[in-house]
Design an enzyme around this catalytic site. Structure first.
Site, PDB file in Angstrom:
ATOM      1  N   SER B 140       0.840  -1.190   0.000  1.00 51.60           N
ATOM      2  CA  SER B 140       0.000   0.000   0.000  1.00 51.60           C
ATOM      3  C   SER B 140       0.885   1.254   0.000  1.00 51.60           C
ATOM      4  O   SER B 140       1.777   1.380  -0.841  1.00 51.60           O
ATOM      5  CB  SER B 140      -0.927  -0.056   1.217  1.00 51.60           C
ATOM      6  OG  SER B 140      -1.886   0.945   1.173  1.00 51.60           O
ATOM      7  N   ASP B 313      -8.961  -6.066  -4.651  1.00 49.15           N
ATOM      8  CA  ASP B 313      -8.531  -4.809  -4.047  1.00 49.15           C
ATOM      9  C   ASP B 313      -8.991  -3.671  -4.945  1.00 49.15           C
ATOM     10  O   ASP B 313      -8.466  -3.484  -6.031  1.00 49.15           O
ATOM     11  CB  ASP B 313      -6.995  -4.816  -3.914  1.00 49.15           C
ATOM     12  CG  ASP B 313      -6.453  -3.564  -3.254  1.00 49.15           C
ATOM     13  OD1 ASP B 313      -7.236  -2.611  -3.033  1.00 49.15           O
ATOM     14  OD2 ASP B 313      -5.247  -3.541  -2.953  1.00 49.15           O
ATOM     15  N   HIS B 346      -8.214  -4.921  -0.254  1.00 55.02           N
ATOM     16  CA  HIS B 346      -6.904  -4.328   0.008  1.00 55.02           C
ATOM     17  C   HIS B 346      -6.225  -4.989   1.213  1.00 55.02           C
ATOM     18  O   HIS B 346      -5.007  -5.128   1.245  1.00 55.02           O
ATOM     19  CB  HIS B 346      -7.073  -2.829   0.251  1.00 55.02           C
ATOM     20  CG  HIS B 346      -5.782  -2.081   0.337  1.00 55.02           C
ATOM     21  ND1 HIS B 346      -4.811  -2.160  -0.635  1.00 55.02           N
ATOM     22  CD2 HIS B 346      -5.282  -1.243   1.287  1.00 55.02           C
ATOM     23  CE1 HIS B 346      -3.782  -1.389  -0.280  1.00 55.02           C
ATOM     24  NE2 HIS B 346      -4.034  -0.832   0.877  1.00 55.02           N
TER      25      HIS B 346
END
Lengths: 193, 373
Positions: B140, B313, B346
């Protein structure tokens, strides 16, 4: 395409030091072989998780991608050679991929099972779909959604405006140039724009 | 570790007398070639692996990935976890005293960017005597830092592992961040960021910020599977109870779950840190100075890459990772890319999925072969 003799025969077609894109590269064995024996560099493209992992284990660059979504990631003529070994028969958009192969690569090497190989013809004459070492699947349970012949691929290449640099058959790793459409289990084409 | 020298920031201002909190795992080898830097995302810290003695539930945030015998094996690698500037887990942040004014920074803590963090991390490595990283890894926002490392210090990185990341945020992503920020800044307890002086904490804002964030980290499927339309306080025998017919009480399990997550988060996270870190996310855009041409921007990166994304995601969608892959391919860089068909959205980058962890393990196995024991 797994047997060593066939692998070596195809590898011979790849110039030393080439930048190679291997579409449907499986476990990466071909690319690993080309890297080791012919100083090639490049990437494999695979959809299958297990194969992607095997490629990473083999130290082969691999891009996980569904070939039916096209080759938009790859620029025009960004590779010396694009391999499509036993891949074409699994693709929904086989014709598009053939054109994409020669867009991305200066040369495309396509190999796939020749359905017109005589044992297959014999089987059809007996009224049954062939189940052989080269085509080991039952008709109702096969990943080969495109069945074609050596002659068919030549016709498709012409229809798509591709240049056929060379074409021949492979049988037990040996080149077959006499009646390849009848005598070879594997059809090989070297194509360019 | 304390740093006296000024750190010039991208915004033009600088920080002085700051400190970076870090942890290390494993042993640095004789030629200092086995160091791996882990970059954290929004709400994580330097504590990436292991547990604190005598403390229950103190596992590091990437403990499933990093440790002895784990995919990133600390028997082979010297792993460094570092808390970023502006965070609230020990490194200098908005809750600390500004040495220039003698007052708590609060809202005056300078805006820090991914690039600033990477510069600070590089100074930490200097101090630790590590010139080159065997690898830098992050998921991320941490993946953005890993990517930025390869651009800011290309000669100091041999491998970059970028998981569930993106070359910049989309408008939708910035929009989510903005909603979270507005929730915080409009909380009456926020006091323009100087709530420490008022003895308040803008918990309402933090809760809402966390709730909206949490929604975007999950997938529709997982949320439905986990909570569906289940009501809270359902009857024991499995028969449906009647609705409360209340607009204020939590009725559905998902509401209760989000409220719980929000409450928990508001207890430990700093509001100014949330603003700073989401802004760092918004600002990250290495292609910006190249007219939006990511391929041009990534030409500087020379290391080898592994990218991983997860199909469900939607906050950092696979297509964003593919943009990075394409830019690396355009530059003929060594790159492998795994797109894991995981259901968890995610959040998947923090979870165990054999396909994901095996690829990371195999990749680090090959990195380990380049590193002397």
């Amino acid at each position: 395409m797994t047997d060593q003799a066939t692998k070596e025969a195809i590898a011979q077609l790849v110039p030393i030091g080439s930048r190679v894109l291997d579409l449907g590269c499986g476990d990466g064995a071909m690319l690993a072989y080309l890297q080791k024996t012919r100083q090639c560099t490049g990437y494999g493209v695979e959809i299958d998780d297990t194969n992607v992992l095997a490629c990473v284990r083999h130290g082969v660059n691999v891009i996980q991608l569904n070939l039916d979504e096209g080759l938009a990631l790859f620029g025009d003529a960004s590779f010396d050679v694009v391999l499509q070994l036993d891949t074409l028969q699994h693709l929904r958009n086989a014709e598009v991929m053939l054109r994409e192969t020669v867009r991305v690569g200066r040369e495309g090497i396509v190999a796939f099972p020749n359905f017109a190989h005589w044992p297959n013809r014999l089987s059809i004459m007996r009224g049954r779909m062939p189940v052989t070492r080269r085509l080991p699947y039952q008709w109702y349970d096969t990943p080969n959604i495109r069945v074609g012949t050596h002659a068919d691929l030549g016709a498709l290449a012409m229809r798509s405006g591709l240049k056929v640099l060379d074409s021949f058959g492979l049988q037990e790793g040996m080149t077959v140039r006499t009646w390849p459409n009848l005598m070879a289990g594997t059809s090989v084409y070297r194509l360019s724009r | 570790m304390h740093f006296a020298d000024r750190l010039p920031l991208q915004s033009g201002v600088s920080l002085r007398d700051y400190s970076l909190k870090y942890e290390t795992y494993g042993k640095l080898n004789a030629d200092h070639s086995n160091a791996v830097l882990i970059c954290h995302a929004l709400n994580a810290s330097h504590h990436v692996a292991g547990v604190y003695a005598g403390q229950a539930k103190s596992e590091g945030w990437w403990d499933n990935m990093i440790g002895p015998g784990k995919p990133l094996d600390t028997d082979h690698f010297f792993v460094i976890g570092v808390n970023n500037l502006g965070s609230c887990f020990g490194s200098t942040g908005p809750m600390h005293v500004n040495p220039d004014t003698g007052r708590i920074y609060g809202a005056d803590f300078p805006v820090v960017t991914v690039e600033d963090w990477v510069n600070a991390q590089a100074r930490l490595l200097d101090a630790l005597g590590i010139e080159t990283l065997a690898a830098v890894m992050g998921g991320s926002l941490g993946g953005m830092q890993a990517l930025s490392w390869t651009l800011q210090y290309p000669s100091r990185v041999r491998h970059a592992i970028v998981v569930a990341s993106a070359p910049n945020l989309t408008a939708e992503n910035i929009a989510f961040n903005e909603v979270a920020r507005r929730a915080i800044t409009t909380d009456p307890d926020f006091h323009e960021g100087h709530f420490y002086a008022h003895g308040t904490v803008p918990k309402r804002g933090l809760r809402i910020a966390r709730m909206i964030g949490h929604i975007t980290y999950l997938s529709d499927d997982v949320m439905n599977e986990k909570f569906g339309r289940q009501l809270i306080a359902a009857t024991q025998d499995g028969t449906q109870r009647d609705y409360f017919y209340s607009t204020l009480e939590a009725e559905f399990q998902i509401e209760s779950y989000l409220r719980y997550q929000g409450d928990k988060f508001a207890e430990y996270f700093d509001a100014n840190t949330y603003l700073l870190i989401t802004r760092a996310l918004d600002y990250f855009d290495p292609a910006r100075t190249y007219g939006g041409d990511l391929s041009h921007a990534l030409a500087r990166a020379t290391c080898k890459f592994l990218l991983v994304s997860f199909t469900t995601d939607w906050r950092f969608a696979p297509k964003r990772s593919r943009e990075i892959v394409k830019a690396l391919l355009d530059n003929r860089r060594d790159v492998s890319y795994a797109e894991i068909d995981a259901p968890h959205g995610h959040d998947a980058f923090l979870l165990d999925d054999a396909r994901y962890t095996s690829v990371v393990r195999s990749y680090f196995d090959s990195v380990a072969q380049e590193v002397s024991a």
